[in-house]
Design a protein around this motif. Structure first.
Motif, PDB file in Angstrom:
ATOM      1  N   VAL A 150      -0.187  -8.419  -2.495  1.00  0.00           N
ATOM      2  CA  VAL A 150       1.021  -9.207  -2.226  1.00  0.00           C
ATOM      3  C   VAL A 150       0.750 -10.411  -1.329  1.00  0.00           C
ATOM      4  CG1 VAL A 150       2.567  -7.238  -2.545  1.00  0.00           C
ATOM      5  CG2 VAL A 150       1.620  -7.715  -0.261  1.00  0.00           C
ATOM      6  N   GLY A 151      -0.503 -10.663  -1.011  1.00  0.00           N
ATOM      7  CA  GLY A 151      -0.833 -11.826  -0.190  1.00  0.00           C
ATOM      8  C   GLY A 151      -0.298 -11.702   1.221  1.00  0.00           C
ATOM      9  N   PHE A 152       0.379 -12.750   1.670  1.00  0.00           N
ATOM     10  CA  PHE A 152       0.886 -12.789   3.050  1.00  0.00           C
ATOM     11  C   PHE A 152       2.318 -12.259   3.168  1.00  0.00           C
ATOM     12  CE2 PHE A 152      -2.581 -15.838   3.181  1.00  0.00           C
ATOM     13  CZ  PHE A 152      -3.181 -15.546   4.392  1.00  0.00           C
ATOM     14  N   ASP A 153       2.793 -11.541   2.164  1.00  0.00           N
ATOM     15  CA  ASP A 153       4.179 -11.036   2.216  1.00  0.00           C
ATOM     16  C   ASP A 153       4.387 -10.083   3.387  1.00  0.00           C
ATOM     17  OD1 ASP A 153       4.708 -12.536   0.042  1.00  0.00           O
ATOM     18  OD2 ASP A 153       4.932 -10.877  -1.386  1.00  0.00           O
ATOM     19  N   ASN A 154       3.387  -9.247   3.682  1.00  0.00           N
ATOM     20  CA  ASN A 154       3.529  -8.316   4.803  1.00  0.00           C
ATOM     21  C   ASN A 154       3.633  -9.059   6.130  1.00  0.00           C
ATOM     22  OD1 ASN A 154       3.414  -5.893   3.293  1.00  0.00           O
ATOM     23  ND2 ASN A 154       1.194  -6.040   3.165  1.00  0.00           N
ATOM     24  N   TYR A 155       2.883 -10.124   6.282  1.00  0.00           N
ATOM     25  CA  TYR A 155       2.937 -10.917   7.504  1.00  0.00           C
ATOM     26  C   TYR A 155       4.300 -11.616   7.629  1.00  0.00           C
ATOM     27  CZ  TYR A 155      -2.096 -10.181   7.859  1.00  0.00           C
ATOM     28  OH  TYR A 155      -3.338  -9.609   7.980  1.00  0.00           O
ATOM     29  N   ARG A 156       4.805 -12.122   6.500  1.00  0.00           N
ATOM     30  CA  ARG A 156       6.127 -12.749   6.533  1.00  0.00           C
ATOM     31  C   ARG A 156       7.204 -11.720   6.860  1.00  0.00           C
ATOM     32  NH1 ARG A 156       4.041 -16.217   2.326  1.00  0.00           N
ATOM     33  NH2 ARG A 156       4.505 -14.614   0.773  1.00  0.00           N
ATOM     34  N   ALA A 157       7.057 -10.507   6.295  1.00  0.00           N
ATOM     35  CA  ALA A 157       8.045  -9.457   6.558  1.00  0.00           C
ATOM     36  C   ALA A 157       8.079  -9.076   8.032  1.00  0.00           C
ATOM     37  CB  ALA A 157       7.735  -8.227   5.705  1.00  0.00           C
ATOM     38  N   VAL A 158       6.922  -9.104   8.671  1.00  0.00           N
ATOM     39  CA  VAL A 158       6.859  -8.776  10.101  1.00  0.00           C
ATOM     40  C   VAL A 158       7.661  -9.779  10.918  1.00  0.00           C
ATOM     41  CG1 VAL A 158       5.307  -8.706  12.090  1.00  0.00           C
ATOM     42  CG2 VAL A 158       4.680  -7.507   9.992  1.00  0.00           C
ATOM     43  N   PHE A 159       7.518 -11.062  10.619  1.00  0.00           N
ATOM     44  CA  PHE A 159       8.190 -12.095  11.404  1.00  0.00           C
ATOM     45  C   PHE A 159       9.632 -12.338  10.956  1.00  0.00           C
ATOM     46  CE2 PHE A 159       3.723 -13.186  12.215  1.00  0.00           C
ATOM     47  CZ  PHE A 159       3.760 -13.325  13.589  1.00  0.00           C
ATOM     48  N   PHE A 218       0.823  -1.209   0.000  1.00  0.00           N
ATOM     49  CA  PHE A 218       0.000   0.000   0.000  1.00  0.00           C
ATOM     50  C   PHE A 218       0.856   1.258   0.000  1.00  0.00           C
ATOM     51  CE2 PHE A 218      -2.620   3.305   1.938  1.00  0.00           C
ATOM     52  CZ  PHE A 218      -3.798   3.174   1.221  1.00  0.00           C
ATOM     53  N   SER A 219       0.397   2.243  -0.732  1.00  0.00           N
ATOM     54  CA  SER A 219       1.061   3.543  -0.784  1.00  0.00           C
ATOM     55  C   SER A 219       0.002   4.623  -0.711  1.00  0.00           C
ATOM     56  CB  SER A 219       1.875   3.698  -2.073  1.00  0.00           C
ATOM     57  OG  SER A 219       2.385   5.022  -2.178  1.00  0.00           O
ATOM     58  N   ILE A 220       0.328   5.728  -0.036  1.00  0.00           N
ATOM     59  CA  ILE A 220      -0.619   6.846   0.064  1.00  0.00           C
ATOM     60  C   ILE A 220      -0.478   7.815  -1.100  1.00  0.00           C
ATOM     61  CG2 ILE A 220      -0.736   6.738   2.580  1.00  0.00           C
ATOM     62  CD1 ILE A 220       1.221   9.082   2.660  1.00  0.00           C
ATOM     63  N   MET A 221       0.464   7.545  -2.023  1.00  0.00           N
ATOM     64  CA  MET A 221       0.654   8.435  -3.166  1.00  0.00           C
ATOM     65  C   MET A 221      -0.552   8.355  -4.097  1.00  0.00           C
ATOM     66  SD  MET A 221       3.456   9.832  -2.454  1.00  0.00           S
ATOM     67  CE  MET A 221       3.735  10.738  -3.979  1.00  0.00           C
ATOM     68  N   PHE A 228       3.380   5.759  10.064  1.00  0.00           N
ATOM     69  CA  PHE A 228       3.374   7.207   9.878  1.00  0.00           C
ATOM     70  C   PHE A 228       4.762   7.845   9.892  1.00  0.00           C
ATOM     71  CE2 PHE A 228      -0.750   6.084  11.779  1.00  0.00           C
ATOM     72  CZ  PHE A 228      -1.575   6.521  10.760  1.00  0.00           C
ATOM     73  N   GLU A 229       5.778   7.093  10.252  1.00  0.00           N
ATOM     74  CA  GLU A 229       7.139   7.616  10.175  1.00  0.00           C
ATOM     75  C   GLU A 229       7.933   6.960   9.048  1.00  0.00           C
ATOM     76  OE1 GLU A 229       9.110   7.489  13.932  1.00  0.00           O
ATOM     77  OE2 GLU A 229       7.628   8.762  14.938  1.00  0.00           O
ATOM     78  N   GLN A 230       7.713   5.651   8.828  1.00  0.00           N
ATOM     79  CA  GLN A 230       8.410   4.949   7.760  1.00  0.00           C
ATOM     80  C   GLN A 230       7.516   4.651   6.560  1.00  0.00           C
ATOM     81  OE1 GLN A 230      10.514   1.538   9.330  1.00  0.00           O
ATOM     82  NE2 GLN A 230      10.992   2.587  11.238  1.00  0.00           N
ATOM     83  N   LEU A 231       6.222   4.979   6.670  1.00  0.00           N
ATOM     84  CA  LEU A 231       5.242   4.812   5.590  1.00  0.00           C
ATOM     85  C   LEU A 231       5.144   3.367   5.104  1.00  0.00           C
ATOM     86  CD1 LEU A 231       5.910   8.045   3.475  1.00  0.00           C
ATOM     87  CD2 LEU A 231       4.293   7.700   5.353  1.00  0.00           C
ATOM     88  N   LYS A 232       5.348   2.422   5.996  1.00  0.00           N
ATOM     89  CA  LYS A 232       5.187   1.002   5.662  1.00  0.00           C
ATOM     90  C   LYS A 232       3.806   0.564   6.156  1.00  0.00           C
ATOM     91  CE  LYS A 232      10.136  -0.037   5.947  1.00  0.00           C
ATOM     92  NZ  LYS A 232      11.176  -0.873   6.634  1.00  0.00           N
ATOM     93  N   PHE A 233       2.798   0.916   5.363  1.00  0.00           N
ATOM     94  CA  PHE A 233       1.430   0.686   5.807  1.00  0.00           C
ATOM     95  C   PHE A 233       1.037  -0.783   5.761  1.00  0.00           C
ATOM     96  CE2 PHE A 233       1.450   5.149   4.597  1.00  0.00           C
ATOM     97  CZ  PHE A 233       0.773   5.730   5.653  1.00  0.00           C
ATOM     98  N   GLY A 234       1.599  -1.536   4.825  1.00  0.00           N
ATOM     99  CA  GLY A 234       1.272  -2.953   4.731  1.00  0.00           C
ATOM    100  C   GLY A 234       1.679  -3.734   5.969  1.00  0.00           C
ATOM    101  N   PRO A 235       2.961  -3.717   6.354  1.00  0.00           N
ATOM    102  CA  PRO A 235       3.363  -4.399   7.592  1.00  0.00           C
ATOM    103  C   PRO A 235       2.673  -3.848   8.835  1.00  0.00           C
ATOM    104  CG  PRO A 235       5.282  -3.943   6.222  1.00  0.00           C
ATOM    105  CD  PRO A 235       4.122  -3.232   5.595  1.00  0.00           C
TER     106      PRO A 235
END
Length: 319
Positions: free
Chosen positions: A72-81, A61-64, A283-290
């Motif tokens: 991206v499916g479960f990529d954000n969840y994998r990135a978190v762990f 996701f991007s706010i632009m 809101f600081e790194q703009l990584k809304f997906g994770p």
């Protein structure tokens, strides 16, 4: 062979059902204008953001403007762990640690102060109730600034000045926010001082509703105040205790100003909790997906915890 009475009875039953349905519909239509605003507010500010958060957790996701927001499916969840710094796991550990430390202390202090204020020999109960509740209505930022001054590094902080300069209990001043455990202690003290008054007021209201005849009968039987507390007060307050504990656990899971205004997750993200980490990621790194993935997992944990406790709470009776 026809049975007119049976058919007329069936028609009467059907008419009664239709009458009840129409009456219920009229009642709903009568109250709808008054509850519609609540339904709209819930849909706009609760249900829609919840659904949107779940969708974003599966997107890049991007706010632009005109962003594609690729699925991206479960990529954000994998990135978190799979974060090499293990920030989510650290935040998860701190969240459960905050709950394990602050909930029992908060509960004990709330019950202790409520019983103390409710004692017959204590006067000016309303004044004490106001004093204990005052931190609740005080701004988080103001209280955070107060704690930053009290626990400032060096002898400029009041606590260091008192313990080091005046009493000589410390060999040197403590850098409270530069060490993990001292920073966590500071966060816990901040949270407990800010929120304990809520439990005091709830318990005070419950104590004033307990039947006085039970205490009078126990005095006749020779019970002392300690026995009255453990044998009468604590069992009768069990439903209120469950209610207080559920809210204290939810509050401990919702740590945000306690961390953000005091340590901002430092040192080195070691004091992060899930809400503060979500805020900084979004809101600081703009990584809304994770951030949305973490938010969904946290919401699921709180829901399961609250649901399991509310099932027990629903079966409790006051007397």
């Amino acid at each position: 062979m026809n049975h007119p009475a049976r058919f007329s009875g069936g028609d009467a039953g059907r008419k009664r059902k239709e009458s009840k349905w129409k009456t219920g519909l009229k009642q709903w239509l009568a109250v709808l204008p008054f509850v519609a605003l609540g339904f709209i507010g819930t849909a706009v500010f609760v249900i829609y953001p919840m659904i949107k958060n779940i969708i974003i957790s599966f997107q890049d996701f991007s706010i632009m403007p005109n962003a594609t927001n690729e699925w991206v499916g479960f990529d954000n969840y994998r990135a978190v762990f799979e974060d090499p710094n293990r920030r989510f796991l650290i935040a998860l550990r701190n969240t459960f640690l905050n709950t394990a430390v602050t909930v029992p202390i908060n509960w004990f202090l709330a019950l202790f102060f409520a019983v103390l204020i409710n004692a017959r020999f204590v006067k000016y109960k309303i004044a004490f109730r106001t004093i204990y509740y005052l931190p609740i209505i005080t701004s988080w930022i103001i209280v955070a600034l107060l704690f930053k001054y009290l626990f400032a590094d060096g002898d400029g902080g009041f606590v260091n000045f008192l313990l080091h300069k005046q009493l000589g209990l410390l060999p040197e001043p403590i850098a409270w926010r530069s060490n993990y455990w001292t920073a966590m202690i500071l966060i816990w003290l901040f949270h407990i001082w800010k929120t304990v008054g809520w439990g005091v007021v709830v318990y005070l209201a419950a104590l004033q509703g307990l039947p006085k005849e039970l205490y009078e009968a126990s005095l006749i039987d020779g019970a002392n105040p300690i026995q009255q507390f453990w044998k009468i007060t604590v069992p009768l307050l069990k439903p209120i205790t469950v209610f207080v504990l559920i809210n204290l656990v939810n509050g401990a899971f919702g740590f945000f100003p306690q961390v953000y205004f005091i340590t901002k997750g430092g040192p080195m993200d070691q004091t992060q909790v899930i809400p503060s980490l979500i805020y900084m990621q979004a809101f600081e790194q703009l990584k809304f997906g994770p951030a949305s993935a973490m938010g969904f997992m946290m919401g699921l944990m709180v829901f399961l915890l609250t649901y399991s406790q509310m099932k027990k709470f629903g079966r409790q009776r006051m007397f």
